[in-house]
Design a protein around this motif. Structure first.
Motif, short mmCIF file in Angstrom:
data_model
loop_
_atom_site.label_atom_id
_atom_site.label_comp_id
_atom_site.label_asym_id
_atom_site.label_seq_id
_atom_site.Cartn_x
_atom_site.Cartn_y
_atom_site.Cartn_z
N SER A 159 54.27 41.24 99.51
CA SER A 159 53.13 41.91 99.37
C SER A 159 52.54 41.93 100.84
CB SER A 159 52.09 40.79 98.69
OG SER A 159 51.81 39.72 99.70
N ASP A 203 47.84 35.50 88.53
CA ASP A 203 48.61 35.36 89.67
C ASP A 203 48.92 33.83 89.76
OD1 ASP A 203 46.06 35.11 90.60
OD2 ASP A 203 46.44 36.31 92.42
N ARG A 232 50.98 37.82 92.98
CA ARG A 232 49.99 38.83 92.99
C ARG A 232 50.79 40.25 93.05
NH1 ARG A 232 45.55 39.79 97.94
NH2 ARG A 232 44.65 37.89 96.75
N GLN A 233 51.69 40.27 93.87
CA GLN A 233 52.48 41.55 93.85
C GLN A 233 53.26 41.76 92.57
OE1 GLN A 233 56.09 41.68 96.01
NE2 GLN A 233 55.69 43.88 97.05
N VAL A 288 52.50 40.88 89.48
CA VAL A 288 51.36 41.10 88.60
C VAL A 288 51.13 42.70 88.94
CG1 VAL A 288 49.63 41.04 87.42
CG2 VAL A 288 50.56 39.21 88.10
N ASN A 289 50.88 43.19 90.16
CA ASN A 289 50.37 44.61 90.36
C ASN A 289 51.43 45.35 89.97
OD1 ASN A 289 47.85 44.44 91.52
ND2 ASN A 289 48.63 43.64 93.53
N HIS A 290 52.80 45.10 90.11
CA HIS A 290 53.74 46.08 89.91
C HIS A 290 54.33 46.02 88.33
CE1 HIS A 290 55.54 46.13 94.42
NE2 HIS A 290 54.22 46.38 94.31
N ASN A 296 48.20 44.38 84.98
CA ASN A 296 48.50 44.36 86.10
C ASN A 296 47.42 44.04 87.15
OD1 ASN A 296 47.02 46.88 85.70
ND2 ASN A 296 48.32 48.32 86.45
N ILE A 297 46.66 43.44 86.67
CA ILE A 297 45.27 42.67 87.48
C ILE A 297 45.58 41.35 87.82
CG2 ILE A 297 42.95 42.74 87.41
CD1 ILE A 297 43.01 44.80 85.23
N PRO A 298 45.82 40.95 89.05
CA PRO A 298 46.15 39.50 89.42
C PRO A 298 44.75 38.68 89.08
CG PRO A 298 46.78 40.98 91.11
CD PRO A 298 46.00 41.82 90.09
N SER A 299 43.66 39.04 89.04
CA SER A 299 42.71 38.41 88.90
C SER A 299 42.18 38.36 87.24
CB SER A 299 41.31 38.82 89.47
OG SER A 299 40.93 40.22 89.05
N TYR A 300 42.88 38.64 86.50
CA TYR A 300 42.74 38.74 85.13
C TYR A 300 42.89 37.06 84.59
CZ TYR A 300 43.65 39.03 79.96
OH TYR A 300 43.71 38.74 78.73
#
Length: 205
Positions: A2, A97, A113-114, A116-118, A129-133
């Motif tokens: 990241s 995350d 974090r990365q 999940v983003n990917h 794909n939202i780490p803060s979910y």
């Protein structure tokens, strides 16, 4: 890796603590702060300084999330019933995350974090794909089948430096985990002492 990965150990050195318990942390070699004045004797922190440090440490631990987002967690924690500090920890540990990191699907919370983003993660069968979910008790978190043999996943599962806490049930063969319950501060395996009560004092001034 990241975008923030190169800066993560700067957080360690600035705080003077190995906040993730990683063997590569520079604090393991040099406990003093960075820069030419890093070895000077530190004066006693004021109450404000102690509270600020506790906030920086907790915020930095979760991949150094933004101040705006971290403050939102405090506001939400203060609205919930019970102890605000405990509520704050519960909200942070519900982040997707953080759950991915706790389940040992990845080696660091920055990598989580990365990851999940990917788009490598599904929650209850749906891609998220939202780490803060925020996950809920009973939610099933899975690594997408095509991503289960990635090197980062295989290496993380083999790491011996930390264990999966009991509020998460992880099956590394299936690449899945279930979030069992919202943890309290004493449940969370922080490598260093965290003081959410001081974070609450900082924001409630």
């Amino acid at each position: 890796m990241s975008k923030r990965i190169s800066a993560k150990y700067k957080i360690d050195r600035r705080l003077g603590e190995n906040i993730w318990g990683r063997p590569k942390s520079p604090v393991n070699r040099r406990e003093y702060g960075p820069g030419q004045h890093g070895q000077r004797r530190k004066g006693k922190l004021s109450d404000f300084g102690t509270q600020l440090r506790a906030k920086q440490k907790l915020k930095g631990y979760y991949a150094n999330i933004s101040e705006k987002q971290f403050h939102r967690y405090y506001v939400e924690a203060s609205r919930l019933r019970g102890d605000t500090g405990e509520n704050l920890i519960g909200l942070l540990e519900r982040r997707l995350d953080a759950v991915i990191y706790r389940a040992k699907f990845v080696p660091t919370v920055f990598a989580a974090r990365q990851f999940v983003n990917h788009g490598h993660i599904q929650v209850n069968g749906r891609r998220v794909n939202i780490p803060s979910y925020l996950v809920r008790p009973g939610d099933v978190i899975e690594i997408k089948e095509a991503s289960r043999q990635l090197v980062v996943v295989l290496e993380a599962a083999a790491l011996g430096e930390r264990d999966v806490p009991d509020y998460i049930e992880a099956d590394h063969h299936k690449g899945s985990a279930r979030f069992v319950r919202i943890p309290t501060l004493s449940d969370v395996p922080y490598p260093v002492h965290m003081e959410p009560n001081l974070v609450v004092e900082f924001y409630s001034r």
